[in-house]
Design a protein around this motif. Structure first.
Motif, mmCIF file in Angstrom:
data_model
loop_
_atom_site.group_PDB
_atom_site.id
_atom_site.type_symbol
_atom_site.label_atom_id
_atom_site.label_comp_id
_atom_site.label_asym_id
_atom_site.label_seq_id
_atom_site.Cartn_x
_atom_site.Cartn_y
_atom_site.Cartn_z
ATOM 1 N N LYS B 82 1.049 -1.617 -0.143
ATOM 2 C CA LYS B 82 0.350 -0.141 0.272
ATOM 3 C C LYS B 82 0.666 0.986 -0.462
ATOM 4 O O LYS B 82 0.461 1.628 -0.411
ATOM 5 N N ASN B 83 1.916 1.146 0.789
ATOM 6 C CA ASN B 83 3.136 2.384 0.594
ATOM 7 C C ASN B 83 3.051 2.525 -1.423
ATOM 8 O O ASN B 83 3.349 3.446 -1.170
ATOM 9 N N ILE B 84 3.639 1.828 -1.146
ATOM 10 C CA ILE B 84 4.544 1.280 -2.666
ATOM 11 C C ILE B 84 3.101 1.953 -3.495
ATOM 12 O O ILE B 84 3.644 3.174 -4.430
ATOM 13 N N VAL B 85 1.843 1.237 -3.648
ATOM 14 C CA VAL B 85 0.579 2.089 -3.601
ATOM 15 C C VAL B 85 0.423 3.449 -4.129
ATOM 16 O O VAL B 85 -0.115 4.530 -5.140
ATOM 17 N N ALA B 86 0.369 4.244 -2.824
ATOM 18 C CA ALA B 86 0.224 4.922 -2.569
ATOM 19 C C ALA B 86 0.795 6.580 -3.107
ATOM 20 O O ALA B 86 1.184 7.297 -3.923
ATOM 21 N N GLN B 87 2.283 5.721 -3.400
ATOM 22 C CA GLN B 87 3.678 6.300 -3.997
ATOM 23 C C GLN B 87 3.450 6.363 -5.171
ATOM 24 O O GLN B 87 3.529 7.577 -5.959
ATOM 25 N N LEU B 88 2.476 5.622 -6.267
ATOM 26 C CA LEU B 88 2.797 5.548 -7.602
ATOM 27 C C LEU B 88 1.388 6.189 -7.478
ATOM 28 O O LEU B 88 1.511 7.155 -8.812
ATOM 29 N N GLN B 89 -0.023 6.298 -7.554
ATOM 30 C CA GLN B 89 -0.537 7.558 -7.192
ATOM 31 C C GLN B 89 0.302 8.876 -7.120
ATOM 32 O O GLN B 89 -0.230 9.213 -7.949
ATOM 33 N N CYS B 90 0.965 9.113 -6.027
ATOM 34 C CA CYS B 90 1.343 10.721 -6.255
ATOM 35 C C CYS B 90 2.145 11.092 -7.554
ATOM 36 O O CYS B 90 1.972 11.920 -8.426
ATOM 37 N N TYR B 91 3.210 9.612 -7.981
ATOM 38 C CA TYR B 91 3.761 10.084 -8.958
ATOM 39 C C TYR B 91 3.195 9.866 -10.479
ATOM 40 O O TYR B 91 3.193 10.691 -11.774
ATOM 41 N N GLY B 92 1.351 9.771 -10.063
ATOM 42 C CA GLY B 92 0.540 9.481 -11.589
ATOM 43 C C GLY B 92 0.770 8.288 -12.246
ATOM 44 O O GLY B 92 0.067 7.610 -13.319
ATOM 45 N N THR B 93 0.553 6.967 -12.144
ATOM 46 C CA THR B 93 0.280 5.602 -12.498
ATOM 47 C C THR B 93 -0.478 5.626 -11.597
ATOM 48 O O THR B 93 -0.671 5.566 -10.243
ATOM 49 N N ASN B 94 -1.782 4.821 -12.166
ATOM 50 C CA ASN B 94 -2.907 4.651 -11.137
ATOM 51 C C ASN B 94 -2.876 3.220 -10.910
ATOM 52 O O ASN B 94 -3.621 1.894 -11.560
#
Lengths: 263, 263
Positions: B82-94
């Motif tokens: 979930k930390n990877i997912v939250a970080q990817l969302q911040c960078y713009g990966t859905n």
């Protein structure tokens, strides 16, 4: 519009594996599109304690400091969510376990510090939900299973109340589906006499609600729950049903499950 | 066919937040459909120890007893994923974070007990993957992020090697996409001289591979990795690329990233 049930369960179901398994079977038997939202339960506190991290409480409210956030991310999104998903798959529901960070489905704002610093708690409103993204999963045949976590869009996970998530999902998705919001709790529903399970009130509309409040039959703890429910209904949710998780199997029968709140 | 990159990272990326963030930015910059598969890292061991649960090893291999399974379910599917997912969302990966239980995407068989009881370890082959279900997410614009967990279809989560998951995904999805499998590890790629990063071999095809083996340039630990890679290629994967996670940003440049294995 297609019907959609959004069902919320709390600790009283999650903490008891027999209750949980019966509930998940009943959830599977419910036809049509559906979303499950689950809270935490005692296991987060137990695991925190086994790691030497005590729950921080201020004025009776839990504070989500960084250690607590790590624990709830592990327990809610990992342990509880994935065990529910694996069990639902076994029963035949094509579940997919999620936080609000996944798919950018629920984006929250960290609660501002006023007198109390709640830490990593995220507040949401109906703008926080991404109904278009969620509907892609539902329309592909998946049943989303949300735990009580969101994100802020800047890489930070946040802890958000599961009741609030369920209600915001129902509101935001009511533009795309005919949504019914179901709160499972430890009572049969709204009772005329809180100590008598046979005194269940089957239906409440806004007029009856005003009457029940005036007669002081509904008071204290139930008031915010029902106020929120009627607000949701006035904003497009078809019905809100409050009942006991053990009885979910009766939801398909007319008048069989809990108290139904509607227009 | 649409191109699909399946990229696997391990502990050397996950354990260092600076490396992880750079990697996740580079992952976001990579165009087209993509899947991330991540392993565990040291944090699972640390959290287990803080709960008084020691890693169980037999003949140098980790045993997944019930306590270890609880910890890896919390850490892999919760904290890390979930930390990877939250970080990817911040960078713009859905991104959407997953185990094999979610969407019934990866169904494993608990490893049979022979001389060693590995506990809750799941073995998979390419039949274990549900490419139709996974493609629904990809085609809806999501980037799946898998951790190293699967399920048995009967309600049980299982621990499965992340390299194996990445390879099985690449194979199973090569019927629907032109798949490239990328293994990130702690070296620049396959080296002529293991101590010299400048001795990187840019391309290896099956003939060159036989030559390199005969010359004993490739030996010991690299052999199973490359054997598996060439098996995947012979079964439909377009290419397997092995390189350092720090260099992923060069993947789009021809010959810029790691060692490319192909027909």
């Amino acid at each position: 519009m297609q019907a959609l049930h959004i069902i919320k369960i709390g600790g009283n179901v999650i903490d008891n594996s027999e209750n949980l398994h019966r509930f998940l079977k009943d959830f599977t038997a419910l036809e049509g599109a559906k979303i499950l939202v689950h809270g935490g339960g005692k296991v987060a506190t137990q695991i925190g304690e086994s790691m030497g991290i005590e729950a921080q409480m201020v004025d009776g409210r839990r504070i989500t400091d960084i250690d607590t956030l790590r624990i709830v991310t592990m327990v809610y999104a990992g342990l509880i969510n994935k065990n529910i998903v694996a069990q639902l798959q076994c029963y035949g529901t094509n579940a997919i376990g999620l936080t609000g960070a996944d798919g950018d489905f629920i984006r929250a704002k960290k609660r501002p510090v006023k007198t109390i610093d709640y830490g990593f708690v995220g507040d949401i409103n109906d703008d926080s939900i991404n109904p278009a993204n969620i509907s892609k999963l539902i329309d592909a045949g998946f049943s989303p299973v949300f735990c009580a976590l969101t994100h802020d869009g800047e890489g930070q996970m946040l802890n958000t109340n599961a009741d609030t998530i369920a209600s915001a999902l129902a509101l935001a998705l009511s533009g795309l589906y005919e949504t019914t919001l179901v709160y499972c709790f430890e009572k049969k529903g709204v009772l005329m006499d809180v100590d008598d399970d046979d005194s269940l009130i089957r239906e409440i509309n806004p007029e009856r609600y005003e009457q029940l409040k005036a007669e002081k039959i509904i008071h204290s703890g139930m008031l915010p729950k029902l106020d929120n429910a009627f607000t949701a209904i006035s904003c497009g949710v078809k019905a809100v049903i409050i009942g006991h998780s053990d009885d979910l199997g009766n939801l398909k029968n007319e008048q069989g499950f809990g108290t139904r709140l509607s227009k």
